[in-house]
Design a protein around this motif. Sequence first.
Motif, PDB file in Angstrom:
ATOM      1  N   THR A 196      62.371  -4.142 -11.989  1.00 17.37           N
ATOM      2  CA  THR A 196      63.792  -3.829 -12.147  1.00 17.37           C
ATOM      3  C   THR A 196      64.250  -2.635 -11.317  1.00 17.37           C
ATOM      4  O   THR A 196      65.438  -2.328 -11.309  1.00 17.37           O
ATOM      5  N   GLU A 197      63.328  -1.964 -10.633  1.00  9.63           N
ATOM      6  CA  GLU A 197      63.714  -0.795  -9.838  1.00  9.63           C
ATOM      7  C   GLU A 197      64.467  -1.162  -8.573  1.00  9.63           C
ATOM      8  O   GLU A 197      65.261  -0.379  -8.071  1.00  9.63           O
ATOM      9  N   ARG A 198      64.220  -2.323  -8.026  1.00 12.44           N
ATOM     10  CA  ARG A 198      64.859  -2.778  -6.788  1.00 12.44           C
ATOM     11  C   ARG A 198      65.326  -4.224  -6.976  1.00 12.44           C
ATOM     12  O   ARG A 198      64.865  -4.932  -7.855  1.00 12.44           O
ATOM     13  N   GLY A 199      66.183  -4.668  -6.078  1.00 18.77           N
ATOM     14  CA  GLY A 199      66.739  -6.010  -6.195  1.00 18.77           C
ATOM     15  C   GLY A 199      65.744  -7.114  -5.927  1.00 18.77           C
ATOM     16  O   GLY A 199      65.701  -8.115  -6.633  1.00 18.77           O
ATOM     17  N   VAL A 200      64.941  -6.962  -4.869  1.00 20.59           N
ATOM     18  CA  VAL A 200      63.952  -7.982  -4.510  1.00 20.59           C
ATOM     19  C   VAL A 200      62.587  -7.310  -4.506  1.00 20.59           C
ATOM     20  O   VAL A 200      62.362  -6.361  -3.761  1.00 20.59           O
ATOM     21  N   VAL A 201      61.697  -7.817  -5.359  1.00 18.95           N
ATOM     22  CA  VAL A 201      60.372  -7.225  -5.521  1.00 18.95           C
ATOM     23  C   VAL A 201      59.327  -8.306  -5.305  1.00 18.95           C
ATOM     24  O   VAL A 201      59.441  -9.420  -5.836  1.00 18.95           O
ATOM     25  N   LEU A 202      58.318  -7.959  -4.527  1.00 18.56           N
ATOM     26  CA  LEU A 202      57.227  -8.883  -4.224  1.00 18.56           C
ATOM     27  C   LEU A 202      55.904  -8.220  -4.582  1.00 18.56           C
ATOM     28  O   LEU A 202      55.596  -7.146  -4.070  1.00 18.56           O
ATOM     29  N   PHE A 203      55.160  -8.857  -5.477  1.00 18.88           N
ATOM     30  CA  PHE A 203      53.798  -8.429  -5.763  1.00 18.88           C
ATOM     31  C   PHE A 203      52.902  -9.254  -4.855  1.00 18.88           C
ATOM     32  O   PHE A 203      53.006 -10.480  -4.802  1.00 18.88           O
ATOM     33  N   SER A 204      52.036  -8.559  -4.122  1.00  9.75           N
ATOM     34  CA  SER A 204      51.283  -9.174  -3.043  1.00  9.75           C
ATOM     35  C   SER A 204      49.862  -8.640  -3.027  1.00  9.75           C
ATOM     36  O   SER A 204      49.528  -7.686  -3.724  1.00  9.75           O
ATOM     37  N   LYS A 205      49.038  -9.285  -2.220  1.00 11.14           N
ATOM     38  CA  LYS A 205      47.725  -8.756  -1.850  1.00 11.14           C
ATOM     39  C   LYS A 205      47.707  -8.710  -0.331  1.00 11.14           C
ATOM     40  O   LYS A 205      48.169  -9.637   0.334  1.00 11.14           O
TER      41      LYS A 205
ATOM     42  N   LEU B 120      59.453 -14.936   5.526  1.00  9.02           N
ATOM     43  CA  LEU B 120      60.680 -15.641   5.138  1.00  9.02           C
ATOM     44  C   LEU B 120      61.770 -14.631   4.792  1.00  9.02           C
ATOM     45  O   LEU B 120      62.898 -14.732   5.283  1.00  9.02           O
ATOM     46  N   PHE B 121      61.438 -13.661   3.956  1.00 10.11           N
ATOM     47  CA  PHE B 121      62.443 -12.660   3.587  1.00 10.11           C
ATOM     48  C   PHE B 121      62.918 -11.880   4.804  1.00 10.11           C
ATOM     49  O   PHE B 121      64.104 -11.609   4.946  1.00 10.11           O
ATOM     50  N   GLN B 122      61.997 -11.545   5.686  1.00  7.45           N
ATOM     51  CA  GLN B 122      62.367 -10.820   6.909  1.00  7.45           C
ATOM     52  C   GLN B 122      63.361 -11.651   7.725  1.00  7.45           C
ATOM     53  O   GLN B 122      64.365 -11.128   8.209  1.00  7.45           O
ATOM     54  N   GLU B 123      63.089 -12.926   7.874  1.00  6.48           N
ATOM     55  CA  GLU B 123      63.982 -13.797   8.647  1.00  6.48           C
ATOM     56  C   GLU B 123      65.340 -13.973   7.972  1.00  6.48           C
ATOM     57  O   GLU B 123      66.332 -14.243   8.638  1.00  6.48           O
ATOM     58  N   LEU B 124      65.382 -13.807   6.661  1.00  9.27           N
ATOM     59  CA  LEU B 124      66.641 -13.938   5.928  1.00  9.27           C
ATOM     60  C   LEU B 124      67.372 -12.602   5.798  1.00  9.27           C
ATOM     61  O   LEU B 124      68.411 -12.521   5.157  1.00  9.27           O
ATOM     62  N   GLY B 125      66.819 -11.546   6.436  1.00  7.67           N
ATOM     63  CA  GLY B 125      67.485 -10.250   6.435  1.00  7.67           C
ATOM     64  C   GLY B 125      67.320  -9.457   5.157  1.00  7.67           C
ATOM     65  O   GLY B 125      68.152  -8.606   4.838  1.00  7.67           O
ATOM     66  N   VAL B 126      66.239  -9.720   4.426  1.00  4.43           N
ATOM     67  CA  VAL B 126      65.984  -9.024   3.166  1.00  4.43           C
ATOM     68  C   VAL B 126      64.700  -8.215   3.299  1.00  4.43           C
ATOM     69  O   VAL B 126      63.696  -8.713   3.801  1.00  4.43           O
ATOM     70  N   THR B 127      64.745  -6.990   2.839  1.00  4.74           N
ATOM     71  CA  THR B 127      63.558  -6.146   2.832  1.00  4.74           C
ATOM     72  C   THR B 127      63.144  -5.943   1.377  1.00  4.74           C
ATOM     73  O   THR B 127      63.697  -5.080   0.688  1.00  4.74           O
ATOM     74  N   PRO B 128      62.192  -6.735   0.915  1.00  4.43           N
ATOM     75  CA  PRO B 128      61.773  -6.582  -0.478  1.00  4.43           C
ATOM     76  C   PRO B 128      60.932  -5.329  -0.663  1.00  4.43           C
ATOM     77  O   PRO B 128      60.323  -4.821   0.283  1.00  4.43           O
ATOM     78  N   THR B 129      60.905  -4.841  -1.875  1.00 10.43           N
ATOM     79  CA  THR B 129      59.954  -3.802  -2.235  1.00 10.43           C
ATOM     80  C   THR B 129      58.637  -4.520  -2.482  1.00 10.43           C
ATOM     81  O   THR B 129      58.575  -5.450  -3.293  1.00 10.43           O
ATOM     82  N   ILE B 130      57.604  -4.121  -1.761  1.00 11.93           N
ATOM     83  CA  ILE B 130      56.320  -4.818  -1.837  1.00 11.93           C
ATOM     84  C   ILE B 130      55.296  -3.933  -2.538  1.00 11.93           C
ATOM     85  O   ILE B 130      55.127  -2.768  -2.176  1.00 11.93           O
ATOM     86  N   HIS B 131      54.655  -4.515  -3.531  1.00 11.79           N
ATOM     87  CA  HIS B 131      53.586  -3.832  -4.252  1.00 11.79           C
ATOM     88  C   HIS B 131      52.289  -4.580  -3.957  1.00 11.79           C
ATOM     89  O   HIS B 131      52.111  -5.714  -4.405  1.00 11.79           O
TER      90      HIS B 131
END
Length: 101
Positions: A9-18, A30-41
Amino acid sequence: MDKVMRLTTERGVVLFSKSSCCLCYAVKILFQELGVTPTIHEIDQDPEGREMERALMRLGCKAPVPAVFIGGKLVGSTNEVMSLHLGGGLIPLLRPYQAFC
């Protein structure tokens, strides 16, 4: 579980990743191409990563990564994100978070 809920809930788009996950990479691109910078954990680089994986599974993720949250709500993993995009439903969800429209 509390940490995962707080992070979603801290940011609009959040991605949990490895960092070594190719499906996570595909969602990031995909997000990069759509102009979105997600917060990545990157949970493999977090000391609490194992607990975060378990929390993501309890929240309904079929696989712990990638796990995508938009507006604090679980969207899902790669299959759900790509299906949503192909069906035309992803861009409207991302529009408030796009760098360009």
